[in-house]
Design an enzyme around this catalytic site. Structure first.
Site, PDB file in Angstrom:
ATOM      1  CG  HIS A 105      -2.703   6.986   2.710  1.00 42.06           C
ATOM      2  ND1 HIS A 105      -2.007   6.016   2.110  1.00 42.06           N
ATOM      3  CD2 HIS A 105      -3.322   7.785   1.816  1.00 42.06           C
ATOM      4  CE1 HIS A 105      -2.151   6.022   0.914  1.00 42.06           C
ATOM      5  NE2 HIS A 105      -2.855   7.199   0.568  1.00 42.06           N
ATOM      6  CG  ASP A 165       0.541   4.022   3.501  1.00 38.04           C
ATOM      7  OD1 ASP A 165       1.152   3.788   2.516  1.00 38.04           O
ATOM      8  OD2 ASP A 165      -0.533   4.502   3.598  1.00 38.04           O
TER       9      ASP A 165
END
Length: 460
Positions: free
Chosen positions: A25, A128
């Site tokens: 991520h 995110d």
């Protein structure tokens, strides 16, 4: 004052990146930072000090000098050792990190956004999807807005949304029976975290994907169709985020494995990597090693244990380093951090044995390298279907239905030979790679147009 005439005007827009603090991520939003900063937009990247350091140390293909980094402290959290023998391979050992980061980054992040909002006409916060609670205060800043980044393929995202909305229309693009269920992909604790984070998505101004319409256009269209009567939120496919042209390091240094690859024949070497979140059992490591030997192929194997949440602690690589695998000189082991982008773009690489994490998929697609799919958890089983059945740029190395079994050496060897000997498969992967790079690099290419449109939107 007279001196004010010489001050540069304040930026029209500032962008803040809020990744989940896990390598796959962190990496994606750091690469996206490069793309947005290229439009002369100030980009602020937020995480803990340890994870910022990790993201920068592992970055290759470009230098992050144009990005402003903000390290915010979080309290100590539990950091268990990864379990190589766990039945579900999801990195549950990172769960305490995820919860701690989401809750404790909220306050300093809100302060940063408020400060940037004083000197910018607009602040765009890209976060995110599993860090939504951390940005919940952004909605209270009049000239700030949030964009949800989905760190998975559009293919995976569509099937997840489609199932959650009770399959509102028939799908003709792919046989739904090929799409694996989510059984054994996630532990219940992580699904609970995802559900709790989704509550804060209501204030989102749009959805971003590390995807390309060249490869996933039909599924991006299906996502638009799913939500066209829900919230009218636009989706942007800005990928691949990773550089598709690799610049040599400024100091001229190259990893030892790249120098080794320089001496190998074109398309003769298989690259092996199972990502940063899984520690393989020693029995499976030995079987992969024996399969590589049996295949007769040359290889580069990035072999290490999973990252721990507390990065300063020993991640268990001592266990890996002590293994006696008995390799011949046909291969090379990389026990530190492997420069995967550069490896995949090396002319000696002919195939990639991969866990099918989304970073690895996008990097192999943009490099034009076919994969042998060995999914472990999360989105990886569905990514494997995308690569092998939809895009047809890969073969199955380990079937998801056999996920709890040790894959024997003979099956590893057979999958690798199939990968490296199928000329039609490798041509197809190379053609996809050319199309993806064209979408990014060509003026008017699909990704270039989409990025231009997104930047125009946040500058409006």
């Amino acid at each position: 004052m007279a001196g004010d005439r010489h001050r540069p005007p304040p930026p029209q827009v500032a962008v803040v990146m809020v990744p989940l603090p896990a390598q796959g991520h962190l990496n994606q939003l750091l690469h996206l930072s490069r793309l947005i900063a290229a439009y002369s937009i100030p980009v602020h990247y937020v995480s803990t000090a340890a994870h910022l350091r990790q993201a920068k140390l592992r970055l290759h293909g470009w230098h992050p000098a144009t990005v402003h980094f903000h390290d915010f402290p979080i309290p100590k959290f539990e950091s268990p050792i990864p379990d190589p023998n766990a039945a579900i391979k999801f990195p549950s050992h990172l769960q305490p990190l995820f919860r701690t980061a989401a809750s404790h980054l909220r306050q300093p992040l809100a302060a940063l956004v408020r400060r940037l909002a004083l000197s910018s006409r607009r602040v765009a916060v890209i976060h995110d999807s599993v860090m939504s609670s951390a940005v919940q205060d952004v909605a209270a800043v009049p000239n700030a807005e949030c964009y949800t980044f989905h760190p998975i393929s559009a293919f995976c995202a569509f099937w997840y949304f489609y199932d959650s909305l009770q399959k509102p229309f028939p799908v003709d693009n792919v046989d739904a029976q090929l799409v694996p269920s989510l059984q054994d992909c996630f532990p219940s604790e992580f699904l609970d975290l995802v559900q709790s984070e989704q509550i804060h998505l209501r204030s989102s101004s749009g959805n971003l994907f590390n995807s390309c319409r060249i490869t996933e256009g039909p599924f991006l269209d299906l996502i638009d169709k799913l939500f066209e009567h829900e919230n009218q939120l636009k989706c942007w496919a800005l990928g691949p985020f990773n550089p598709v042209v690799i610049n040599p390091p400024e100091n001229g240094s190259r990893h030892a494995c790249l120098k080794w690859l320089d001496g190998q024949a074109p398309k003769s070497v298989v690259y092996v990597s199972f990502g940063t979140t899984v520690s393989l059992p020693e029995e499976q490591i030995a079987a992969v090693a024996a399969g590589l030997e049996e295949s007769g192929l040359k290889f580069v194997w990035a072999l290490r244990d999973a990252d721990r949440g507390e990065l300063e602690m020993d991640c268990g690589n001592g266990r890996i380093k002590d293994l006696k695998l008995g390799f011949s000189e046909r291969g090379i082991l990389v026990r530190d951090w492997a420069p995967q982008l550069e490896i995949l773009r090396h002319p000696a690489i002919g195939g990639f044995l991969s866990h099918c994490g989304w970073n690895s998929c996008t990097e192999s697609l943009s490099a034009g390298v076919a994969v042998a799919a060995w999914p472990m958890h999360s989105d990886q089983p569905r990514n494997a279907v995308l690569m092998t059945e939809v895009l047809k740029v890969g073969v199955v190395a380990r079937d998801w239905a056999e996920r709890r079994e040790i894959v024997p050496a003979g099956r590893v060897s057979a999958a690798l030979r199939r990968l490296m000997e199928d000329e039609a498969l490798r041509r197809r992967a190379e053609e996809v790679g050319v199309s993806v790079r064209d979408a990014v690099l060509r003026e008017g290419g699909a990704t270039r147009r989409e990025m231009d449109a997104f930047v125009t939107h946040i500058r409006r």
